[in-house]
Design an enzyme around this catalytic site. Sequence first.
Site, mmCIF file in Angstrom:
data_model
loop_
_atom_site.group_PDB
_atom_site.id
_atom_site.type_symbol
_atom_site.label_atom_id
_atom_site.label_comp_id
_atom_site.label_asym_id
_atom_site.label_seq_id
_atom_site.Cartn_x
_atom_site.Cartn_y
_atom_site.Cartn_z
ATOM 1 N N ASP A 53 60.492 19.166 -14.160
ATOM 2 C CA ASP A 53 61.267 20.195 -14.845
ATOM 3 C C ASP A 53 62.016 21.110 -13.893
ATOM 4 O O ASP A 53 62.960 21.786 -14.290
ATOM 5 C CB ASP A 53 60.354 21.047 -15.730
ATOM 6 C CG ASP A 53 59.871 20.297 -16.958
ATOM 7 O OD1 ASP A 53 60.517 19.300 -17.324
ATOM 8 O OD2 ASP A 53 58.862 20.706 -17.551
ATOM 9 N N ASP A 84 63.791 25.408 -14.423
ATOM 10 C CA ASP A 84 63.048 25.647 -15.664
ATOM 11 C C ASP A 84 62.274 26.954 -15.566
ATOM 12 O O ASP A 84 62.834 28.018 -15.740
ATOM 13 C CB ASP A 84 62.134 24.462 -15.971
ATOM 14 C CG ASP A 84 61.517 24.553 -17.356
ATOM 15 O OD1 ASP A 84 62.215 25.015 -18.281
ATOM 16 O OD2 ASP A 84 60.358 24.168 -17.528
ATOM 17 N N ASP A 141 54.796 28.227 -14.418
ATOM 18 C CA ASP A 141 54.355 27.678 -15.701
ATOM 19 C C ASP A 141 52.949 27.118 -15.541
ATOM 20 O O ASP A 141 52.652 26.415 -14.570
ATOM 21 C CB ASP A 141 55.289 26.559 -16.176
ATOM 22 C CG ASP A 141 56.604 27.088 -16.739
ATOM 23 O OD1 ASP A 141 56.839 28.313 -16.673
ATOM 24 O OD2 ASP A 141 57.401 26.268 -17.233
ATOM 25 N N ARG A 198 60.251 35.594 -21.439
ATOM 26 C CA ARG A 198 58.995 34.947 -21.030
ATOM 27 C C ARG A 198 58.387 35.604 -19.784
ATOM 28 O O ARG A 198 58.284 34.994 -18.736
ATOM 29 C CB ARG A 198 59.192 33.451 -20.781
ATOM 30 C CG ARG A 198 59.617 32.687 -22.006
ATOM 31 C CD ARG A 198 59.598 31.185 -21.756
ATOM 32 N NE ARG A 198 59.979 30.434 -22.942
ATOM 33 C CZ ARG A 198 60.007 29.112 -23.020
ATOM 34 N NH1 ARG A 198 59.672 28.378 -21.962
ATOM 35 N NH2 ARG A 198 60.357 28.503 -24.136
#
Length: 408
Positions: free
Chosen positions: A206, A230, A234, A286
Amino acid sequence: MRMTLVHLSLSLFSCLLLVLSPTFIASTPVSEPELVVQEVNEKINASRRNLGVLSCGTGNPIDDCWRCDPKWEKNRQRLADCAIGFGKHAIGGRDGKIYVVTDSSDKDVVNPKPGTLRHAVIQDEPLWIIFARDMVIKLKEELIMNSFKTIDGRGASVHIAGGACITVQYVTNIIIHGVNIHDCKRKGNAYVRDSPSHYGWRTASDGDAVSIFGGSHVWVDHCSLSNCADGLIDAIHGSTAITISNNYLSHHNKVMLLGHSDSYTRDKNMQVTIAFNHFGEGLVQRMPRCRHGYFHVVNNDYTHWQMYAIGGSAAPTINSQGNRFLAPNDHVFKEVTKYEDAPRSKWKKWNWRSEGDLFLNGAFFTPSGGGASSSYAKASSLSARPSSLVASVTSNAGALFCRKGSRC
């Protein structure tokens, strides 16, 4: 993000791994996460009380644990004892040898050259990895880390940039400290070595700066992260026991995803501490976006967002304490929180709470669930550092300028 890792082997036994799923390294979740929150707050308050004693003290318990020592480079592994929160047991390569990266190249990802970062991180034994000089490392493919490793950028200006970046997949005890990670690209569809005895086919990645996939006991501290394909950090697929602290994050859209999907219930065991980070200019959303687990967001400085700061779905518990939220000027995006993929009748039962946060320029936090009910009683017994002092606690967020023979 994905979990495909097809192993090639040097032996018949290794060939059998082709038909097996990767080993899942689980970490038992803390049964009472509020006690971890309480411990974090106790350490913050202890650092605050010591400000009059330590001439170099900042009130940041992680930094006050090691930065006062002018001989830090002779005792690098002491850093492993300084984490707080859910990732506090991440020891990285504390019990191993020092490995010095002398070569910034990454020409052969199947047979990496000794002295390169890739050669260091795939070894089976614990290693504390440092850098001989300033470096820009452009990774040809994902840097797939093996367990019990520390990447320690102190004493050099280290940039992992312009290529693939870091993957923490089904491994444990990882510390990533003091590096600049930016402009990460999507790579993949290539063979990549992940240990001295195995390499495998990687599907398309990603382009995250740090991708944590089924990892546990992970600590990302004092890194500067920006502008990746991305996410910046994460964590998905059952990852847990994570602390993300003292980082400077900027110029990015989807900053931090914690939880794979609403249907992936293994992430109910995810527990993450997000502390003393500076969410800076050019960020959109986010910070983090959470699913299922327990997330302690404490003493962070949010100076920019374009859509929202903290969001989530699938009933995560979000405990926001002592943060500073400076809203954008656009009146549409003043709200800190974003409840996703659920009607109000459902999300009002989730547990999102704000305690001691500072809201500026019209920022506001929409709480839900029990609020200050018994589920938070232990967490509330000691407050985090006052939000009015967050700017000073986070003033050194990001990769530090450390030189041997002097305090960082």
